[in-house]
Each structure stands twice: as C-alpha cells, then as structure tokens.
Write an enzyme that holds these catalytic residues in place. Structure first.
Site, PDB file in Angstrom:
ATOM      1  CG  ASP A 129      32.281  38.098 -33.852  1.00  0.00           C
ATOM      2  OD1 ASP A 129      33.315  37.616 -33.346  1.00  0.00           O
ATOM      3  OD2 ASP A 129      32.260  39.177 -34.465  1.00  0.00           O
ATOM      4  CD  GLU A 154      40.968  23.501 -22.391  1.00  0.00           C
ATOM      5  OE1 GLU A 154      41.012  24.604 -22.973  1.00  0.00           O
ATOM      6  OE2 GLU A 154      41.058  23.385 -21.155  1.00  0.00           O
ATOM      7  CG  HIS A 201      43.003  18.564 -18.024  1.00  0.00           C
ATOM      8  ND1 HIS A 201      42.175  18.692 -19.094  1.00  0.00           N
ATOM      9  CD2 HIS A 201      43.209  19.813 -17.568  1.00  0.00           C
ATOM     10  CE1 HIS A 201      41.873  19.957 -19.250  1.00  0.00           C
ATOM     11  NE2 HIS A 201      42.488  20.670 -18.328  1.00  0.00           N
ATOM     12  CE  LYS A 205      41.554  28.637 -21.906  1.00  0.00           C
ATOM     13  NZ  LYS A 205      41.358  27.185 -21.832  1.00  0.00           N
TER      14      LYS A 205
HETATM   15  C1  MEV Z   1      41.691  25.544 -18.361  1.00  0.00           C
HETATM   16  O1  MEV Z   1      41.223  25.557 -19.691  1.00  0.00           O
HETATM   17  C2  MEV Z   1      40.861  26.478 -17.500  1.00  0.00           C
HETATM   18  C3  MEV Z   1      41.334  26.647 -16.063  1.00  0.00           C
HETATM   19  O2  MEV Z   1      42.689  27.059 -16.058  1.00  0.00           O
HETATM   20  C4  MEV Z   1      40.450  27.694 -15.433  1.00  0.00           C
HETATM   21  C5  MEV Z   1      40.888  28.133 -14.056  1.00  0.00           C
HETATM   22  O3  MEV Z   1      42.097  28.067 -13.748  1.00  0.00           O
HETATM   23  O4  MEV Z   1      40.008  28.579 -13.306  1.00  0.00           O
HETATM   24  C6  MEV Z   1      41.265  25.356 -15.292  1.00  0.00           C
END
Ligand code: MEV
Length: 435
Positions: A283, A83, A381, A267
């Site tokens: 892992d 990513e 991004h 995430k």
């Molecule tokens: C994208 O890979 C991760 C985000 O969505 C994390 C977040 O929202 O805090 C930008």
C-alpha cells in the site's frame, strides 16, 4: 550454489527478453515465475475480486535496479514506476555504494498502532484508571480476533492512553492498541481488533467509541539504511570526489532548513521506495502518508535523510523512516507479479522487505543529489524523455532511437519535432527502398 552477483555488466543494453533471462538465472525462477515477471498476468477475474467496479487492468513498466548489496547480500530490486531515470539512478547509486561495501540496513519490531477514539467520557481520571485495570482483558480480546497473527508470534502487545482536553468538539480520550504484525502489513487485523475492543473500552470508561482505525504514522515500525562512500566513487566530469561531497552536503543542508526543498528532496527518496512498494503489491498511500508525517515529527517538515562527511572524508548517509509493509495477505498474495517480485528479492520477512525499500530510497536520494549538485538532472532525463516523445509521436522499433537521437542533436525535444523527424526518416526509408 554460486553466490548471486547483482552487478550485471551492460544490463541496460540488453533487450527486455534478455534482461528477463538474466533475472530468471539470478533468481532461479521456474516458468510460472518468469511469466509473472513478464506481466499481463493479472486476469480480469482476479482483478474483479480485488476492487469494485472493475473494467480492466492497468499496466506499468517493471524495471530491475542492479548493483544492490544489502548487509553483504546481492539483490536485484524490482521497481514498478512510470518515471524515466529512477531505475537507472537507483542502480547507479547502488554501484557507488557497492564500491565501499554496500548498504547496511536494519529494522525495528513490526509494531503498529490502532486508535480508538472515546468521547463523552464522564471522568477522564477514573476512565484512565479503569482502562489501565482492564488492560489484560482488552489485549486478550484483541488477540482472539487474529489467531493467525498470534500463531505467527505477533498480536496485541500493549495499550496506551492519550488525552486531548481541548479539541474543536470538546475533550476526548484516544486509546492506542500496540500490535506486533509480524510479516503482515496488518491494517485489516488491527482494524478488526480496534472494532472488537471498542465495546470493552466504552464499558469501562463510560464513554462512547467513535473512530476505530489503525494509524499510518507507524513510528514504531521503522527501517534504517546507512552508507559510507569513498570520495573517488563520486568524482565526475572533472569534479573531484571531495568537491562532489561538499556540493551534496550543501544540497542536503538546503533540504534540512527549507520545507519547499525538503518536499522535493523527500519526493526523490520516495522515487526509490514507492516502486518497490508497488512491485511487491503493498500500500503505497500508507507508506507516503507515514513518511511525510514522520518528516514533520519535530514540528517542522524536513529532510528524511541525513548526510555528513566523516573524519576520513567519506560521504555518510542515513535514512530512517516508517515502513509498514507486508509479505503475506493483501495484494502481495493475489497479484502474480508481486509474488515474483518477492521471490526475486528472496526475502522471508516483512522487515527484510522494509530494509530493501529504505535502501532503494537512500539510493534514489543519493542519485538525485549527486546529479543536482553537479550536471543537473536534465541531461540524463532528456535522453529518456526524448524516447517517450518519439513513441508518443508514433515511432516504432528502431525509429524510437533514431527520432530521439535526432531531437537531442537538434536540441528540439518536442512533439512537433518528433513528428517532423519521423515523417522524414519514413520518407528516406521509402525512397531508399525504391532506389
Ligand atoms: C524527480 O522525480 C526527483 C528530484 O526532484 C529529487 C530531488 O530534487 O532531490 C530530482
């Protein structure tokens, strides 16, 4: 030897070969280690021994996050990930943290849990007494299974007895074997120990052993990172540092109370953790499973990280999470790039690797929250996204930058636009050639 400096001005503007050169200088790599970093070194014979039915190998980008200072030591952090923006975000956050002294990190003893499920136990109370009495016998037998772990100062330490009187199938007992895994992740050793001690537990309890397997909720094998950042390091685009902190705290509060947001917030933390796990041959499914279970440990899924403002108006962040990683055994030893990644980090224990992972996680979390709470994440991004679309459309070399920049200028970041622009610049080039 000169002190290592992970703040490498303009690193992102270099070519991959120039960056590799910088990394090799930083880490004092020999040719073999440098070659392994470059990639393509996992040959098919080796791959064929790692998993089943191998037909090939699969490449991913290996990037280097700069600016990390952890417990006063500068590190370049290897990250394997598909990513865009993750490596840049982590480096950027590490730079802000660095301005206020860097990350402070720590880890607990590497104690993992193996579980043995006992069913059809005739008398739970008697079984409890008998298993408690057999504790030393169980531990000794467990330790006979992994003498290398014992030789390194680890091994089975204790047992715990848990009872579940009501389950969909009836009552069961679950015995926890607590194992200090030292520098190994430990899955193999623990599973072997669990299988070996199960007959003893059956004998003394009168029950029948069913599952014998480690738990990925490694809530005794934790790592913690903390940061304290001055407001001026956070100011951006006319928004004061104090205002950015206020907005970050609202973002964090959202993740604390709402599981929908907490999942995405976490995430973002794993965006920093997983690429280091992958780069070092660990892992990542185990780490993911443990992290999310830990995030729900109080009965409701919530933010893994904790952010607040201290009395001086500084932004303070803390992340504690399970991190069962190893630096011996498994893919860490077999994969040549994982070996170079570990050498780059120059760490000598699994706990130190866990500290790097948790710091990368906190850095990624900070980068995401700061972007989300200010300009949004799309601006950063989009530049990388546009490059990927340009490449997918067939742009090569310098064309990638030209196509990406035109798409951004025209605010049309789409495959069709990339094809149009590519065709146009190629025609312009041919025409110029003919003129
Ligand atoms: C994208 O890979 C991760 C985000 O969505 C994390 C977040 O929202 O805090 C930008």
């Amino acid at each position: 030897m000169a002190k290592r400096d992970s703040r490498i001005e303009g690193f992102y503007r270099l070519t991959p070969a120039q960056r590799l050169q910088k990394v090799c200088e930083f880490a004092h790599f020999d040719d073999a280690q440098a070659t392994a970093m470059y990639g393509g070194q996992l040959d098919i014979e080796r791959a064929d021994k790692m998993i089943e039915n191998v037909v090939g190998t699969y490449e991913l980008p290996l990037g280097i996050a700069t600016n990390f200072r952890i417990n006063g030591r500068d590190l370049l952090v290897p990250m394997v990930v598909e990513e865009p923006s993750i490596v840049a975000g982590a480096s950027y956050a590490a730079r802000m943290v660095r301005e206020s002294g860097g990350f402070t990190a720590s880890h607990t003893a590497p104690v993992m849990i193996g579980q043995i499920q006992l069913i059809q136990v005739p008398n739970m109370a008697d079984a409890h007494t008998a298993i408690t009495a057999a504790r030393m016998r169980v531990l000794e037998h467990a330790n006979q299974q992994s003498q290398s772990m014992v030789a390194r100062g680890g091994g089975a330490r204790d047992i715990e007895i848990h009872r579940f009187d009501e389950t969909p199938m009836g009552a069961m007992m679950v015995i926890h074997l607590l194992v200090d895994c030292r520098d190994a992740m430990g899955a193999n050793a623990i599973n072997t120990m669990c299988e070996a001690i199960a007959p003893i537990l059956e004998e003394v309890s009168g029950g029948q052993a069913m599952l014998r397997i480690l738990s990925n909720l490694t809530d005794r094998r934790l790592a913690t990172a903390t940061v304290r950042i001055a407001p001026q390091s956070l100011q951006r685009d006319g928004i004061s540092g104090a205002e950015v902190i206020e907005r970050i705290l609202w973002a964090h509060a959202f993740a604390v109370v709402d599981p929908y947001r907490a999942t995405t917030h976490n995430k973002g933390i794993m965006n920093g953790v997983d690429p280091v796990i992958l780069a070092t041959g660990n892992d990542w499914r185990a780490i993911e499973a443990g992290a999310h279970a830990w995030a729900s440990r109080h009965g409701r899924y919530t933010s893994l990280s904790h952010w607040y403002r201290d009395d001086d108006g500084f932004l303070c962040g803390e992340l504690t999470m399970p991190l069962a990683v190893g630096i011996v055994g498994g893919a860490t030893r077999v994969h040549p790039t994982a070996q170079s990644a570990l050498a780059l980090l120059d760490i000598h224990s699994a706990g130190e690797l866990a500290e790097v992972c948790v710091c990368a996680g906190l850095a990624s979390n900070l980068a995401a929250m700061r972007a989300l709470a200010t300009e949004g994440i799309q601006r950063g991004h989009m530049a990388l996204h546009a490059r990927q679309i340009a490449m997918a459309a067939g742009a090569e070399g310098d064309e990638v930058t030209v196509v990406a920049q035109r798409m951004i200028r025209e605010q049309r970041i789409k495959p069709a636009a990339a094809h149009d622009i590519l065709a146009t610049i190629r025609t312009e080039y041919v025409d110029a050639d003919r003129a």
